[in-house]
Structures are given as structure tokens and as C-alpha cells.
Design an enzyme around this catalytic site. Structure first.
Site, mmCIF file in Angstrom:
data_model
loop_
_atom_site.group_PDB
_atom_site.id
_atom_site.type_symbol
_atom_site.label_atom_id
_atom_site.label_comp_id
_atom_site.label_asym_id
_atom_site.label_seq_id
_atom_site.Cartn_x
_atom_site.Cartn_y
_atom_site.Cartn_z
ATOM 1 N N ASN A 107 8.987 28.635 1.520
ATOM 2 C CA ASN A 107 9.523 29.984 1.688
ATOM 3 C C ASN A 107 10.928 29.881 2.283
ATOM 4 O OD1 ASN A 107 10.120 32.556 2.625
ATOM 5 N ND2 ASN A 107 7.946 33.082 2.624
ATOM 6 N N HIS B 45 13.908 32.091 5.309
ATOM 7 C CA HIS B 45 14.398 31.834 6.666
ATOM 8 C C HIS B 45 15.826 31.274 6.672
ATOM 9 C CE1 HIS B 45 10.399 32.776 8.167
ATOM 10 N NE2 HIS B 45 10.001 32.194 7.054
ATOM 11 N N ARG C 4 24.804 36.427 10.887
ATOM 12 C CA ARG C 4 26.256 36.548 10.978
ATOM 13 C C ARG C 4 26.873 37.281 9.790
ATOM 14 N NH1 ARG C 4 29.458 33.327 14.473
ATOM 15 N NH2 ARG C 4 28.355 33.443 16.440
ATOM 16 N N HIS D 246 10.893 36.390 -0.303
ATOM 17 C CA HIS D 246 10.405 37.746 -0.029
ATOM 18 C C HIS D 246 11.607 38.690 -0.100
ATOM 19 C CE1 HIS D 246 7.929 40.492 2.920
ATOM 20 N NE2 HIS D 246 8.354 41.132 1.859
ATOM 21 N N ARG E 51 12.549 41.964 0.703
ATOM 22 C CA ARG E 51 12.040 43.102 1.479
ATOM 23 C C ARG E 51 12.751 44.385 1.083
ATOM 24 N NH1 ARG E 51 9.115 41.792 6.431
ATOM 25 N NH2 ARG E 51 9.372 44.001 6.846
ATOM 26 N N ARG F 221 16.461 42.666 4.680
ATOM 27 C CA ARG F 221 16.974 42.103 5.936
ATOM 28 C C ARG F 221 17.327 40.616 5.824
ATOM 29 N NH1 ARG F 221 11.585 41.943 9.664
ATOM 30 N NH2 ARG F 221 11.633 44.149 9.230
ATOM 31 N N HIS F 222 16.770 39.937 4.821
ATOM 32 C CA HIS F 222 17.216 38.537 4.643
ATOM 33 C C HIS F 222 17.601 38.256 3.197
ATOM 34 C CE1 HIS F 222 12.870 38.251 4.036
ATOM 35 N NE2 HIS F 222 12.599 38.281 5.332
ATOM 36 N N GLU G 73 7.687 37.478 -3.338
ATOM 37 C CA GLU G 73 6.866 38.378 -2.524
ATOM 38 C C GLU G 73 7.566 39.723 -2.445
ATOM 39 O OE1 GLU G 73 6.765 36.561 1.273
ATOM 40 O OE2 GLU G 73 5.586 34.865 0.618
ATOM 41 N N THR H 163 7.662 40.019 11.111
ATOM 42 C CA THR H 163 7.241 39.324 9.904
ATOM 43 C C THR H 163 5.981 40.007 9.382
ATOM 44 O OG1 THR H 163 6.575 37.180 8.996
ATOM 45 C CG2 THR H 163 5.971 37.605 11.276
ATOM 46 N N THR H 164 5.480 39.568 8.225
ATOM 47 C CA THR H 164 4.322 40.231 7.626
ATOM 48 C C THR H 164 3.098 40.039 8.515
ATOM 49 O OG1 THR H 164 5.323 39.492 5.568
ATOM 50 C CG2 THR H 164 3.200 40.585 5.404
ATOM 51 N N GLU I 157 -3.798 35.252 -1.731
ATOM 52 C CA GLU I 157 -3.247 34.384 -0.684
ATOM 53 C C GLU I 157 -3.817 34.880 0.639
ATOM 54 O OE1 GLU I 157 0.964 33.610 -0.737
ATOM 55 O OE2 GLU I 157 0.982 33.044 1.396
ATOM 56 N N HIS J 161 1.185 31.744 6.261
ATOM 57 C CA HIS J 161 1.671 32.493 7.422
ATOM 58 C C HIS J 161 1.361 31.736 8.715
ATOM 59 C CE1 HIS J 161 3.523 36.122 9.057
ATOM 60 N NE2 HIS J 161 2.903 35.723 10.149
ATOM 61 N N GLN K 75 8.773 29.350 8.001
ATOM 62 C CA GLN K 75 9.365 29.220 9.346
ATOM 63 C C GLN K 75 9.359 27.790 9.884
ATOM 64 O OE1 GLN K 75 10.734 31.430 11.612
ATOM 65 N NE2 GLN K 75 10.711 29.992 13.315
HETATM 66 N N1 PXP Z 1 3.082 33.799 2.604
HETATM 67 C C1 PXP Z 1 3.428 35.111 2.684
HETATM 68 C C2 PXP Z 1 2.794 36.060 1.719
HETATM 69 C C3 PXP Z 1 4.352 35.555 3.648
HETATM 70 O O1 PXP Z 1 4.678 36.860 3.720
HETATM 71 C C4 PXP Z 1 4.928 34.601 4.518
HETATM 72 C C5 PXP Z 1 5.909 35.065 5.552
HETATM 73 O O2 PXP Z 1 7.152 35.307 4.994
HETATM 74 C C6 PXP Z 1 4.586 33.258 4.357
HETATM 75 C C7 PXP Z 1 3.627 32.886 3.409
HETATM 76 C C8 PXP Z 1 5.197 32.179 5.180
HETATM 77 O O3 PXP Z 1 4.964 32.373 6.519
HETATM 78 P P1 PXP Z 1 5.697 31.458 7.586
HETATM 79 O O4 PXP Z 1 7.147 31.745 7.495
HETATM 80 O O5 PXP Z 1 5.084 31.891 8.871
HETATM 81 O O6 PXP Z 1 5.398 30.035 7.225
#
Ligand code: PXP
Length: 260
Positions: free
Chosen positions: A6, A9, A17, A42, A44, A48-49, A69, A99-100, A150, A213, A236
Site C-alpha cells: 500500500n 503512505h 509539504r 486508496h 480517498r 488527503r494523500h 481502494e 485511517t480506515t 479482505e 491493516h 504503514q
Molecule cells: N487494506 C485496506 C483495505 C486498508 O484500508 C489499509 C489502510 O490503508 C491497508 C490494507 C493497509 O493498512 P496499513 O497501512 O495499516 O498496513
């Protein structure tokens, strides 16, 4: 076991910035080289990112399948149908959340989901539903026609962090913090058992099972041990480690833990 990285991040850091770097696009080749199986982003509603232009460029240049996502809002479904990723994971979104925070509430909102799932599938996009580990919700995901679910592993990750990690009591007002370690241990064991049992049930129903997550280098192994889970989506912890090791090494380290 497959790994979706993912890369949101990376955009989180850039947006801090509002500058040009780091650019999530630069991660695509590194992810492929390090053996990731999928790019997860993702988009959103509040952007935001990841921005729309990121999504367009990532779709165009990714060497790996892209798992997009997004929320179930009609605007987002339309964007997804235009982008045509190989998979869309529908996730809940609250603007104020960091976060979600939990899985989709699909038990009471069937028509909305049916429509979204159908539309995505008509556009040859496979659909995953991000859900909490709950049997009725798994059955509902199957009834909605999703190919994937998931499981939200946030509760597992929080319990693990309360017991063994560095989750800060000051930053997270989680009621479980007040519980004795023995109780937390029991809850952690139960959460893993539930994940394992529901993953098995879902696979028997013909669903493909992913999880994600809060998974990190410390807590991922017991989840990897659950045979029915085919894929983990992790953000993350990989991007955090990459600050010190570089992204390629951070992914390689995670892939090593995912080997069965
Ligand atoms: N899967 C889904 C559906 C998510 O929304 C997220 C968070 O963005 C993740 C996985 C990854 O989570 P993390 O960043 O905590 O590893």
C-alpha cells in the site's frame, strides 16, 4: 503468500509539504523488483494523500496489478470504472478518521452495494469487500457477489501492540488498555482463531481471502500461518521501515516473513 504494498503512505509524506516528492510513482519499479505482487492505493474522497493524477499515472505505469481502494460513493465507483484497475476494494470512509477504522457495514445497506459490485464487475474489475471478521458479514459479502473479502486486522494488531508493541496509551483511547495482560492475551488468541475460522469458511464458500491493516514485521507471522488467507495488503509498516532501509529492502524483509 501474496503481498500488496500500500503505497499511499508515500503520498502522505508528500502531501505533508504539498511538494513533488516523494512520488509514489517512483515506488512502482522498486515494488516489482522486491517481489511485491500488487500495488494497493486508496483514493480517498477527501484526496488527503493519493490524488487523481497519481491514480491515473500508477494505473498507466504499474508493472504489477493495481488494487484500488475506494468508498462506495457513486463518484468513486465511476472513477474506478474509468481507471479499470484489476481489483477494487470497497472500504468505509469517515472524513475525521486517521485511517480506515473498521470494516464495511454491509449488513444493512444491501441495494447500494449490489449496484456498486455489479457496475464494477460489468467493467471487468474484480471486487473485494473490506470487512470485519464476522460470519454474517462474510455470508453477506458472498451474497453480494464479491470475488474477494479482505479482513480488517486492526483489532488483532491493536491487541498485539498493547501486549508486545509500542502502542501509545496517550494517543489511543482504547478501553482495552485498562484490561489485565491475561485478558488481552486471551482476546488476542480468540481474534486469531476467529480470523482463521472465518477465512476457512469464506474459502469454502468460494471467496478469495485477503487481510490487512496494522500488520507489521512483529505481528504478521501468526496471520501468515492462516492457510486460507491468500494475500496481505500492508502499507504503514513497510513505508516506515523504508525510511531507514530503503523501500526495496523493506519489501524484501516483509516478503521473507510471508514465505510459507
Ligand atoms: N487494506 C485496506 C483495505 C486498508 O484500508 C489499509 C489502510 O490503508 C491497508 C490494507 C493497509 O493498512 P496499513 O497501512 O495499516 O498496513
Amino acid at each position: 503468500m501474496h503481498l500488496g504494498v500500500n503505497i499511499d503512505h508515500i503520498a502522505v509524506l508528500r502531501e505533508a509539504r504539498k511538494s513533488g516528492d516523494p512520488d509514489p510513482l517512483d515506488a512502482l519499479g522498486i515494488c516489482k523488483r522486491a517481489g511485491a505482487n500488487q500495488i494497493t492505493i486508496h483514493l480517498r474522497e477527501d484526496r488527503r494523500h493519493i490524488q487523481d493524477s497519481d491514480a491515473i499515472h500508477i494505473m498507466k505505469h504499474s508493472f504489477l496489478p493495481v488494487n484500488l481502494e475506494c468508498a462506495i460513493a457513486p463518484e468513486m465507483i465511476d472513477i474506478a470504472c474509468t481507471l479499470k484497475p484489476h481489483r477494487v476494494t470497497l472500504v468505509p470512509e469517515k472524513r475525521e478518521e486517521v485511517t480506515t477504522e473498521g470494516g464495511l457495514a454491509i449488513l444493512d445497506t444491501q441495494p447500494l452495494f449490489l449496484e456498486a459490485v455489479k457496475k464494477l464487475q460489468q467493467n471487468e474489475i474484480e471486487v473485494s469487500l473490506f470487512i470485519d471478521p464476522d460470519f454474517d458479514t462474510v455470508k453477506k459479502a458472498k451474497a453480494l457477489g464479491a470475488e474477494w473479502i479482505e479482513f480488517h486486522t486492526g483489532k488483532y494488531a491493536n491487541l498485539y501492540a498493547m501486549l508486545y508493541g509500542n502502542l501509545s496509551k496517550t494517543h489511543h483511547s482504547i478501553p482495552e488498555f485498562e484490561l489485565p495482560r491475561k485478558t488481552l492475551n486471551r482476546m488476542l488468541k480468540k481474534e486469531l482463531e476467529t480470523l482463521a475460522q472465518l477465512s476457512g469458511e469464506a474459502a469454502k464458500m468460494g471467496l478469495k481471502v485477503a487481510a490487512g491493516h496494522g500488520l507489521n514485521y512483529q505481528n504478521v507471522k501468526p496471520v501468515v500461518a492462516i492457510e486460507a488467507i491468500e494475500e496481505l495488503n500492508i502499507g504503514q509498516s513497510i513505508i516506515a521501515r523504508s525510511v531507514f532501509t530503503g523501500l526495496e529492502q523493506a519489501i524484501l524483509d516483509m516478503k521473507t516473513l510471508l514465505a510459507r
